[in-house]
Design a protein around this motif. Structure first.
Motif, short mmCIF file in Angstrom:
data_model
loop_
_atom_site.label_atom_id
_atom_site.label_comp_id
_atom_site.label_asym_id
_atom_site.label_seq_id
_atom_site.Cartn_x
_atom_site.Cartn_y
_atom_site.Cartn_z
N LEU A 89 0.98 -1.08 -0.07
CA LEU A 89 -0.02 -0.01 0.08
C LEU A 89 0.87 1.21 -0.13
O LEU A 89 0.50 2.15 -0.78
CB LEU A 89 -0.82 -0.20 1.28
CG LEU A 89 -1.94 -1.00 1.07
CD1 LEU A 89 -2.85 -1.12 2.32
CD2 LEU A 89 -3.11 -1.07 -0.02
N ARG A 90 1.95 1.21 0.78
CA ARG A 90 3.03 2.54 0.72
C ARG A 90 3.49 2.36 -0.80
O ARG A 90 3.71 3.64 -1.02
CB ARG A 90 4.13 2.34 1.67
CG ARG A 90 3.67 2.59 3.09
CD ARG A 90 4.93 2.22 4.03
NE ARG A 90 4.50 2.43 5.43
CZ ARG A 90 5.04 3.70 5.92
NH1 ARG A 90 5.66 4.63 5.40
NH2 ARG A 90 4.63 3.89 7.28
N THR A 91 3.68 1.39 -1.63
CA THR A 91 4.28 1.47 -3.02
C THR A 91 3.24 2.38 -3.84
O THR A 91 3.50 3.01 -4.51
CB THR A 91 4.56 0.07 -3.39
OG1 THR A 91 5.74 -0.41 -2.53
CG2 THR A 91 5.13 0.21 -4.86
N ALA A 92 1.93 1.64 -3.56
CA ALA A 92 0.73 2.11 -4.30
C ALA A 92 0.49 3.80 -3.95
O ALA A 92 0.52 4.60 -4.99
CB ALA A 92 -0.57 1.57 -4.22
N LEU A 93 0.78 4.20 -2.70
CA LEU A 93 0.60 5.63 -2.65
C LEU A 93 1.82 6.41 -3.05
O LEU A 93 1.43 7.43 -3.76
CB LEU A 93 0.67 5.61 -0.83
CG LEU A 93 0.81 6.90 -0.47
CD1 LEU A 93 -0.80 7.88 -0.94
CD2 LEU A 93 0.65 7.23 1.29
N ARG A 94 2.81 6.10 -3.08
CA ARG A 94 4.07 6.55 -3.75
C ARG A 94 3.93 6.88 -5.07
O ARG A 94 4.16 7.78 -5.66
CB ARG A 94 5.52 5.81 -3.42
CG ARG A 94 6.34 6.21 -2.37
CD ARG A 94 7.56 5.66 -2.36
NE ARG A 94 7.62 4.08 -2.38
CZ ARG A 94 7.64 3.50 -1.12
NH1 ARG A 94 7.38 3.97 -0.11
NH2 ARG A 94 7.36 2.09 -1.53
N LEU A 95 3.47 5.82 -5.83
CA LEU A 95 3.16 5.78 -7.31
C LEU A 95 2.02 6.85 -7.61
O LEU A 95 2.24 7.44 -8.48
CB LEU A 95 2.83 4.46 -7.76
CG LEU A 95 4.01 3.42 -7.92
CD1 LEU A 95 3.60 2.17 -8.11
CD2 LEU A 95 4.86 3.82 -8.93
N SER A 96 1.00 6.91 -6.81
CA SER A 96 -0.12 7.67 -6.96
C SER A 96 0.17 9.24 -6.76
O SER A 96 -0.30 9.99 -7.40
CB SER A 96 -1.30 7.42 -6.10
OG SER A 96 -1.10 7.78 -4.66
N LEU A 97 1.45 9.22 -5.86
CA LEU A 97 1.63 10.81 -5.76
C LEU A 97 2.58 11.27 -6.95
O LEU A 97 2.96 12.77 -6.86
CB LEU A 97 2.28 10.71 -4.26
CG LEU A 97 1.59 10.53 -3.17
CD1 LEU A 97 2.30 10.64 -1.79
CD2 LEU A 97 0.50 11.66 -3.16
N ASP A 98 3.21 10.41 -7.65
CA ASP A 98 3.93 10.93 -8.89
C ASP A 98 3.33 11.19 -10.12
O ASP A 98 3.07 10.11 -10.79
CB ASP A 98 4.98 9.76 -8.97
CG ASP A 98 6.10 10.06 -10.20
OD1 ASP A 98 5.99 11.13 -10.71
OD2 ASP A 98 7.11 9.11 -10.60
N PRO A 99 2.85 12.20 -10.43
CA PRO A 99 2.12 12.66 -11.58
C PRO A 99 2.67 12.19 -12.90
O PRO A 99 1.98 11.67 -13.53
CB PRO A 99 2.40 14.17 -11.55
CG PRO A 99 2.93 14.71 -10.46
CD PRO A 99 3.66 13.62 -9.99
N GLN A 100 3.85 11.49 -12.88
CA GLN A 100 4.56 11.08 -14.03
C GLN A 100 4.12 9.62 -14.16
O GLN A 100 4.19 9.02 -15.30
CB GLN A 100 6.02 10.93 -14.17
CG GLN A 100 6.53 12.44 -14.13
CD GLN A 100 6.24 13.29 -15.26
OE1 GLN A 100 6.22 12.72 -16.31
NE2 GLN A 100 5.87 14.64 -15.31
#
Length: 196
Positions: A89-100
């Motif tokens: 879930l932390r990985t998913a959150l990190r990815l979702s915060l990266d607009p790229q």
């Protein structure tokens, strides 16, 4: 004995499959794609049915008596789910915060919020339901777990206790017609302006 070995092997296979799906999803997102569950499953060589929601996703059903207890129980279940799947879930959150990355989180909170709101029955009007729904989204998922453990320094059990308390408090205030009415006041009350 044979059944125990079968169960152990099946559990290990589920973990390998889930890891393959997550690895594939991360690769596709990093490559600039916005993959659907079906696309991830196809790329990973896993059936689309297998690629559904993770096992252990808490059901919203609870035997709690009051709406406040329902809110606390569901929030605690959701928090425990987040802790049990924290790395992913932390990985998913990190990815979702990266607009790229173009990654969007799947948004599973809605059904838990709906169950909490339903426990209030007809005691809330539509504006109160909408306010409570928005507020409850703040206490579900990995986000509040990160705030309470990483920023506030709480241990996992304390974080779950706080989240359950906040959810129950939000429901109690909504049912009492509490803070949302006060938030609309333009002038502070006399008791708010005088000190101790």
């Amino acid at each position: 004995m044979a059944q125990a070995n079968w169960d152990k092997g099946r559990a290990a296979q589920k973990l390998r499959t889930r890891q393959a799906l997550m690895d594939t999803a991360v690769e596709l997102v990093k490559a600039g794609r916005r993959p659907s569950v079906a696309a991830v499953a196809d790329q990973a060589g896993v059936s689309r049915a297998t690629a559904g929601p993770p096992d252990g996703l808490p059901s919203a059903g609870t035997t709690a008596a009051s709406p406040e207890e329902v809110a606390a129980a569901i929030t605690r279940q959701a928090g425990q789910f987040s802790l049990d799947h924290e790395e992913r879930l932390r990985t998913a959150l990190r990815l979702s915060l990266d607009p790229q990355s173009g990654y969007q989180r799947p948004g599973r909170r809605g059904r838990w919020v709906d169950e909490i709101i339903a426990a209030a029955g007809d005691r809330l009007d539509q504006p109160a339901r909408a306010r409570l729904s928005a507020a409850l989204h703040l206490v579900l998922g990995i986000d509040p777990i990160i705030e309470l453990t990483d920023v506030a320094g709480l241990d996992r059990a304390e974080a779950l206790d706080i989240l359950a308390w906040v959810a129950a408090t939000l429901v109690r205030a909504s049912l009492a017609g509490g803070p949302e009415e006060e938030a609309g006041a333009s002038e502070p009350t006399a008791s708010a302006t005088t000190g101790p």
